[in-house]
Motif scaffolding. Structure first.
Motif, short mmCIF file in Angstrom:
data_model
loop_
_atom_site.label_atom_id
_atom_site.label_comp_id
_atom_site.label_asym_id
_atom_site.label_seq_id
_atom_site.Cartn_x
_atom_site.Cartn_y
_atom_site.Cartn_z
N PHE A 23 -33.31 83.08 23.66
CA PHE A 23 -34.27 82.96 22.57
C PHE A 23 -33.63 82.33 21.34
CE2 PHE A 23 -32.33 87.15 21.93
CZ PHE A 23 -32.11 87.18 20.56
N ASP A 24 -34.52 81.83 20.48
CA ASP A 24 -34.14 81.36 19.15
C ASP A 24 -35.24 81.78 18.20
OD1 ASP A 24 -36.24 79.60 19.61
OD2 ASP A 24 -34.93 77.90 20.04
N ALA A 25 -35.32 81.16 17.04
CA ALA A 25 -36.30 81.57 16.04
C ALA A 25 -37.73 81.26 16.47
CB ALA A 25 -36.00 80.90 14.70
N TYR B 118 -38.98 82.72 23.24
CA TYR B 118 -38.03 83.17 24.25
C TYR B 118 -38.37 82.61 25.62
CZ TYR B 118 -41.60 86.54 25.85
OH TYR B 118 -42.74 87.13 26.34
N GLN B 119 -37.36 82.61 26.48
CA GLN B 119 -37.50 82.37 27.91
C GLN B 119 -36.81 83.51 28.65
OE1 GLN B 119 -35.66 78.41 28.27
NE2 GLN B 119 -37.66 77.60 28.83
N LEU B 120 -37.47 83.99 29.71
CA LEU B 120 -36.94 85.08 30.50
C LEU B 120 -36.69 84.59 31.92
CD1 LEU B 120 -36.29 88.16 30.82
CD2 LEU B 120 -38.68 88.43 31.53
N PHE B 121 -35.47 84.82 32.41
CA PHE B 121 -35.07 84.35 33.73
C PHE B 121 -34.65 85.52 34.63
CE2 PHE B 121 -34.20 80.95 30.75
CZ PHE B 121 -34.60 79.79 31.41
N THR B 122 -34.80 85.30 35.93
CA THR B 122 -34.12 86.12 36.93
C THR B 122 -32.82 85.43 37.29
OG1 THR B 122 -35.99 87.28 37.94
CG2 THR B 122 -34.16 86.73 39.39
N ASP C 77 -39.21 83.17 34.72
CA ASP C 77 -40.29 84.11 35.00
C ASP C 77 -41.31 84.24 33.86
OD1 ASP C 77 -39.38 84.90 37.55
OD2 ASP C 77 -37.98 86.34 36.68
N LEU C 78 -40.89 83.89 32.64
CA LEU C 78 -41.77 84.10 31.50
C LEU C 78 -41.25 83.31 30.32
CD1 LEU C 78 -44.24 86.04 30.82
CD2 LEU C 78 -42.56 87.59 29.82
N GLN C 79 -42.17 82.76 29.50
CA GLN C 79 -41.77 82.12 28.25
C GLN C 79 -42.93 82.23 27.26
OE1 GLN C 79 -40.80 77.99 28.83
NE2 GLN C 79 -42.54 77.61 30.17
N GLN C 80 -42.57 82.39 25.98
CA GLN C 80 -43.60 82.64 24.98
C GLN C 80 -43.05 82.40 23.58
OE1 GLN C 80 -46.66 83.30 25.67
NE2 GLN C 80 -47.59 84.88 24.37
N PRO C 81 -43.82 81.77 22.71
CA PRO C 81 -43.43 81.71 21.29
C PRO C 81 -43.54 83.11 20.68
CG PRO C 81 -45.09 80.05 21.81
CD PRO C 81 -45.05 80.99 22.96
N TRP C 82 -42.63 83.47 19.80
CA TRP C 82 -42.70 84.78 19.15
C TRP C 82 -44.01 84.95 18.39
CZ3 TRP C 82 -39.44 87.75 21.32
CH2 TRP C 82 -38.11 87.41 21.53
N ALA C 83 -44.48 83.88 17.77
CA ALA C 83 -45.65 83.97 16.89
C ALA C 83 -46.97 84.02 17.65
CB ALA C 83 -45.66 82.79 15.92
#
Length: 473
Positions: free
Chosen positions: A283-285, A288-292, A304-310
């Protein structure tokens, strides 16, 4: 480590007297990028250390692009039984292994971390953990734009029933509420050994649900945790382990509101389905990206997942369909009664018999078990019976068929075997529900047996002494 006194920064007040050297190194104010390796239950074993060291190298390579932003979080349950979990020696073995990452590490406790045989009380065992790892057991730590929060179990011997219930005490819960109230404007990532009830993650019914140790504080106001998530949409990720399940199920990631709940697998051989996996959070500001991280495949990464914090939209897992383990029980059978069912699951759902047994109670006949669900939480709370082919029916106090839609007039469950005229009648328990307690506190039972054996040995020795005295007089 966040300290008390700032409007945006709240820490464990009881930690102020402790040197949190590990957490001081873990925290960082720079914006990133960060790469955080999240390790599930380790259960380190001497014959498997080559697997753990190999995984360590794979994770270090995956974190390398973050430079000084590399971090490691371990979710508890450090030692296997050959390393005597919960012992000082086990803690030292884990310290040596985790230090091998050569990156800042933060930990929380799992149920097995408090079962050290050399301790008589949980507080002694916890103190030894503090001494070994030089950090407090609950914490909040800045990682650039993110606030990371860790909560730990504090009971094993003192649990009411199963020693393996993961119990967050009121001190931690109140502190967590304060942290959330003081940090409404930043993304929060939570780490606990077990997940909260109502999160929707896959569970193991015939082990953890049966013994009522599947969720945080399973037997004591478990709903409080998901209520905090619902009230605080800036809780974006919640990591847990505990089940030794892989990350390849549809409900290895579940979503409630804006929060993704993330099941974390295991590195060693104590897995339930042959997969050895960890999580990697980058992640950064911005987001995030989530990996296996697949330790069976040279540490290959799978997004597996990615999303802007906002983002205010619910995150949507992107695990490739061909890597998902087929599981007709996903979703409704684990922790959700509905949501996102495929056609095959809809067909399987029709095979389950549902019985209303109270305003917030549903009983489900599934996999030759009778499972009790909390309707509001959409979660299994316990096992009523292992059916062994018996038929289930519900009756009122008068022995008639219930007529109330919500099952509020149900007084008992009847289990009938077509080959046997005997009928088993199960009344409501002290809590007004039907689940049974299958596992008493093993520590208490063991200590009672030891006292009885010691008393018997003392009595036998005294009797022998009296016989000896009589023979010489």
């Amino acid at each position: 480590m966040l300290r008390a006194g700032s409007a945006r920064r709240v820490s464990a007040s009881s930690a102020s007297s402790r040197t949190d050297g590990r957490l001081n190194k873990f925290a960082s104010s720079h914006e990133g990028p960060y790469s955080v390796s999240v390790l599930g239950d380790l259960h380190l074993e001497p014959g498997q250390m080559h697997l753990f060291h190999e995984a360590q190298q794979q994770l270090a390579a995956a974190m390398s692009q973050a430079g000084s932003g590399a971090r490691v979080v371990q979710l508890g349950d450090l030692g296997g039984y050959k390393y005597k979990p919960g012992s000082r020696a086990c803690f030292q073995t884990a310290v040596e292994y985790l230090d091998g990452f050569q990156a800042p590490v933060a930990l929380i406790l799992g149920n097995h971390d408090l079962e050290g045989d050399e301790f008589e009380e949980d507080v002694e065992n916890l103190a030894a953990w503090h001494e070994a790892f030089q950090q407090h057991h609950y914490w909040a730590s800045e990682l650039g734009p993110v606030l990371a929060v860790g909560l730990s179990t504090v009971r094993f011997r003192s649990n009411q029933h199963s020693v393996h219930e993961v119990y967050i005490d009121d001190e931690q819960f109140s502190w967590f509420e304060q942290v959330l109230a003081a940090n409404k404007d930043r993304p929060i990532v939570v780490f606990t050994h077990a997940p909260p009830m109502g999160c929707g993650l896959k569970v193991v019914e015939n082990v953890h649900v049966k013994n009522r140790c599947a969720f945080l504080n399973h037997s004591d106001r478990p709903q409080r945790f998901i209520r905090l998530v619902e009230a605080n949409p800036n809780i974006k990720l919640w990591f847990s382990g505990h089940f030794h399940l892989s990350q390849n199920y549809l409900d290895s990631i579940s979503v409630v509101g804006s929060c993704a709940f993330v099941q974390t697998g295991v590195i060693g051989e104590c897995n339930r389905d042959g997969n050895r996996q960890s999580r990697l959070l980058r992640f950064d500001a911005q987001g995030y990206q989530l990996f296996t991280v697949d330790h069976n495949s040279a540490g290959n990464l799978r997004l597996d997942l990615q999303q802007p914090w906002a983002s205010a939209s619910p995150p949507v897992p992107v695990t490739p369909q061909h890597e998902v383990i087929p599981d007709p029980n996903a979703g409704w059978l684990s922790s959700r009664l509905e949501c996102g069912l495929t056609d095959s699951m809809e067909e399987e759902l029709g095979k389950v018999q549902w019985h209303a047994a109270g305003p917030n109670v549903m009983l489900a006949v599934q996999d030759d078990m009778l499972v009790e669900y909390d309707v509001e939480m959409r979660a299994p709370v316990g096992i009523v019976a292992f059916l062994e082919g018996r038929r289930v029916s519900l009756v009122t106090a008068a022995g008639t068929q219930p007529v109330a839609d919500d099952g509020s007039d149900v007084a008992a469950v009847l289990l009938t075997d077509s080959a046997n005229p005997e009928v088993t009648r199960l009344e409501r328990n002290e809590a007004g529900s039907f689940y049974r307690i299958f596992q008493a506190n093993k520590w208490v039972a063991r200590k009672k047996k030891e006292r009885e054996e010691a008393a018997a040995a003392a009595a036998a020795a005294q009797a022998q002494q009296l016989v000896g005295s009589s023979s010489t007089s």
